[in-house]
Structures are given as structure tokens and as C-alpha cells.
Write an enzyme that holds these catalytic residues in place. Structure first.
Site, PDB file in Angstrom:
ATOM      1  N   ASP A 265      84.965  39.390  13.664  1.00  0.00           N
ATOM      2  CA  ASP A 265      85.502  39.855  12.384  1.00  0.00           C
ATOM      3  C   ASP A 265      84.745  39.174  11.262  1.00  0.00           C
ATOM      4  O   ASP A 265      84.197  38.081  11.453  1.00  0.00           O
ATOM      5  CB  ASP A 265      86.994  39.526  12.252  1.00  0.00           C
ATOM      6  CG  ASP A 265      87.201  38.092  11.738  1.00  0.00           C
ATOM      7  OD1 ASP A 265      87.427  37.928  10.523  1.00  0.00           O
ATOM      8  OD2 ASP A 265      87.120  37.142  12.543  1.00  0.00           O
ATOM      9  N   CYS A 305      78.632  58.175   9.615  1.00  0.00           N
ATOM     10  CA  CYS A 305      79.798  57.876   8.777  1.00  0.00           C
ATOM     11  C   CYS A 305      79.980  58.930   7.686  1.00  0.00           C
ATOM     12  O   CYS A 305      79.074  59.724   7.397  1.00  0.00           O
ATOM     13  CB  CYS A 305      79.663  56.489   8.141  1.00  0.00           C
ATOM     14  SG  CYS A 305      78.523  56.401   6.736  1.00  0.00           S
TER      15      CYS A 305
END
Length: 372
Positions: A265, A305
Site C-alpha cells: 500500500d 483505465c
């Protein structure tokens, strides 16, 4: 409700693909987790985050404890309902934020007294109260309360912080978490090889379905972080996911997977986006720059995307330079999707027993001179 299965180990590299089952769904690893510090990824709504392929999100206990307060989140039905996210959530314990954001703090074996980053109000956190807060938040994965030390901290202080982290871990474990939660213990030890080995050995005893590596990427060169990962790897608990906290640049993900890490992360993806920079497989580019004023190509060729499928670099640059929030929003979608697509490609390479080749090609093809 929690189970980790190793699906395949790459013959070429030893890297692995796994399936982590949680109460809110399955996570296929290696995985990148977008960061929703305050119960939301900056600039994006949950459906936009889902569209990137994200299977899990991270939120932060320190920030949510201070605002709006864990009791408010509990009244809302927990983080999942509060933020309208029906997939797994991991909450950091807030230990790193207590030590990095609070100028006024007092650390004792009992806990930490600190001043709020927001309004200066005084607060006291213990391992037990931190577990209670995270129980109220209701995340699937709960992090143990730990003491993080900065790069360059002297050996004696790092020993004390490591010992205190282990003591706090024992208290977190004894106090317990919610019925549908899993506690991840955290390894500390700074950049001292003997402390890292000692810490990972002691911490692994508390790992039931996952363990985290903390205290890295806090100012040290990346090569030193990789050395620490190499040193710890032989001592990881077998058949459990390993989470490298706060690390999530493309190169670090590739290097981390090679060293046995499963979960990543970092806020870098959205922070870079708000500053007009984007990830590409060849290195970072700064779309805000004048070179892209009349560039009508995609932010990154081959990217699937929403941003790359609908807008050009010239348009994104225009949005950024006129102060429209859409510029940072679109680049955030791209950057998060880039990292998730990278982990998808890594998993495919592992399943096909060619991750060693993938790793070598990636490292050779990445332009390290380009900075965001």
C-alpha cells in the site's frame, strides 16, 4: 472466515500467487491496496476505485479516531457501511502517524500520550484502546499497535522500540479483536540486521493469517530496504501473506514480490496524481509539463483505465493547469489502475513460471532517471 492458500510458486523465482479469503471477499495476491486514509481515496468515490480493479482498501486508525471518531463510524455500522465499500478493508493501527505527525508526544511502556495533528488536543492510546478503536471501525484486517523508528535512529533506541513493540503486540493479542477481524502483527528493528531477525522470529509466533513488515521506506535508500527484506524472508511464517507497509511504487512492488512480499500500500499513487505526475512502465512522467501541451496520446499506451480510454495527455494537462479537480482525479484513476495492472501482470508471470524473466525485463526497461 480467514484463510490464505498458496496457489502457485514460480519455479523460476520462488515468488508466489495466493488467495486470501476474508469475510468481505477474496484477495488474490500479490496485491496493491489503494489508501483511503480518512475512509475514502482522495478525489475518488468507491465505484471509481472499484473500476480500477481494487479488491481491498486501506484506512487509517489515527485519522479516523480523531475525525469523525470511531464511535461515529460504529454508529454508522462500521467502515464498510460508512464509506459504502463492500470489499475487504485493512486499518493501520495509527502507530506510524502518532510518531511521525505528533510533535508533542510521550511514549511509555503503557502507551502513548500525544497532541492531535488537527487541533492540538491531548490523547492517550494504549494497545488495548487501539484494538477497541479498530473493533469499532470494523475492518477485516487489524494492525497491531507498534513503535516505529526513523532511519538513522541509534541502536539502543531501536532495541527499546522493538522490545516495546513486541510487548504491545502481546497485549493486542491478549485483548483481542472483533469476531470477524484478523490481527496482523508488525515486525520492527529499523535497519539493524540482528534486530530484524530477532523481531521477525518473535513476531511470527503471533501471526495467525498474515504478518506485516513495518519501519521500512522511512527515509533509507531502497537498496537498504531490499537488504532487510532479504534478511527476513527465511523467517516468515509459512503459508501466510506478508504485507510491506507503506510501500507501493511500481519498482518497489516488483522488487518486493521477488523477496516474498504479497501485499503493498502507499499514498504515492494519488499524491503524484494531484501533483500532475503519472506512472508508466518506462518510468514516471509529469503530465503538467509544457511538453504535453499538444500531446493527444494516452497517458500510457496499453493502459485500460478510464482515463487512458477517454482522455489525452493534453486534456489532462489542461485540467491540471486551470485548477480543475478532474485532472488529479483522472490521473488518480490511472495511477491506481497502473499499480493494480502491474500486480495482475506479475501474477500471470508467476503462474507461467516466468517471473524471473519478467523481473529482469522490468528492471532493465524502467527509466530510473525520470522523476515525478
Amino acid at each position: 472466515m480467514f484463510k490464505y492458500e498458496v496457489l502457485h510458486v514460480c519455479k523460476q523465482s520462488g515468488a508466489r500467487v495466493g488467495k486470501f479469503t476474508t469475510p468481505h471477499g477474496e484477495i488474490i495476491t500479490p496485491v496493491y491496496m489503494p489508501v483511503g486514509t480518512n475512509a475514502g481515496v482522495k478525489g475518488l468515490v468507491p465505484e471509481q476505485v472499484k473500476a480500477t480493479g481494487a479488491s481491498i482498501m486501506l484506512s487509517n486508525t489515527y485519522h479516523l479516531y480523531l475525525r469523525p471518531g470511531s464511535e461515529i463510524v460504529k454508529q454508522a455500522g462500521g467502515l464498510h457501511k460508512f464509506m459504502n465499500w463492500d470489499r475487504p478493508i485493512l486499518t493501520d493501527s495509527g502507530g506510524f502517524q502518532v510518531f511521525s505527525l505528533s510533535k508533542m508526544r510521550k511514549i511509555t511502556d503503557e502507551g502513548v500520550t500525544f497532541s492531535s495533528y488537527y487541533d492540538g488536543s491531548r490523547h492517550h492510546l494504549t494497545p488495548e484502546s487501539d484494538m477497541d478503536i479498530q473493533r469499532d471501525l470494523g475492518a477485516d484486517i487489524v494492525m497491531a499497535f507498534d513503535e516505529c523508528t526513523a532511519a538513522g535512529t541509534d541502536y539502543r533506541k531501536c532495541v527499546r522500540a522493538m522490545d516495546r513493540t513486541l510487548s504491545w503486540l502481546d497485549r493486542c493479542h491478549s485483548h483481542g479483536v472483533g469476531d470477524n477481524q484478523m490481527l496482523f502483527p508488525i515486525v520492527q528493528g529499523n535497519l539493524y540486521k540482528d534486530l530484524r531477525v530477532e523481531s521477525v522470529k518473535a513476531t511470527a509466533k503471533y501471526a495467525e493469517c498474515g504478518m506485516a513488515i513495518g519501519g521500512l521506506s522511512v527515509g533509507e535508500p531502497k537498496s537498504e530496504m531490499y537488504d532487510m527484506l532479504d534478511i527476513m524472508r527465511p523467517y516468515y511464517p509459512e503459508g501466510q501473506p506478508i504485507y510491506l507497509m507503506g510501500v507501493g511504487s511500481p519498482d518497489c512492488i516488483v522488487e518486493g514480490v521477488m523477496r516474498g512480499v504479497d501485499m503493498f500500500d502507499c499514498v504515492l499513487a494519488t499524491r503524484m496524481a494531484r501533483n500532475g505526475a503519472a506512472f508508466t512502465r518506462q518510468g514516471n512522467i509529469t503530465v503538467r509539463n509544457g511538453a504535453y501541451k499538444a500531446d493527444f496520446g494516452k497517458v500510457e499506451e496499453g493502459c485500460d483505465c478510464y482515463c487512458c480510454g477517454n482522455f489525452s495527455r493534453a486534456y489532462i494537462r489542461h485540467m491540471l493547469n486551470v485548477g480543475e479537480i478532474a485532472g488529479g482525479q483522472l490521473l488518480s484513476m490511472h495511477n491506481i489502475r497502473h499499480l493494480i495492472r502491474l500486480t495482475e501482470d506479475i501474477r500471470q508471470a508467476i503462474l507461467e513460471d516466468r517471473f524471473g524473466d519478467f523481473y529482469n525485463d522490468y528492471i532493465k526497461g524502467y527509466n530510473w532517471s525520470i522523476k515525478a
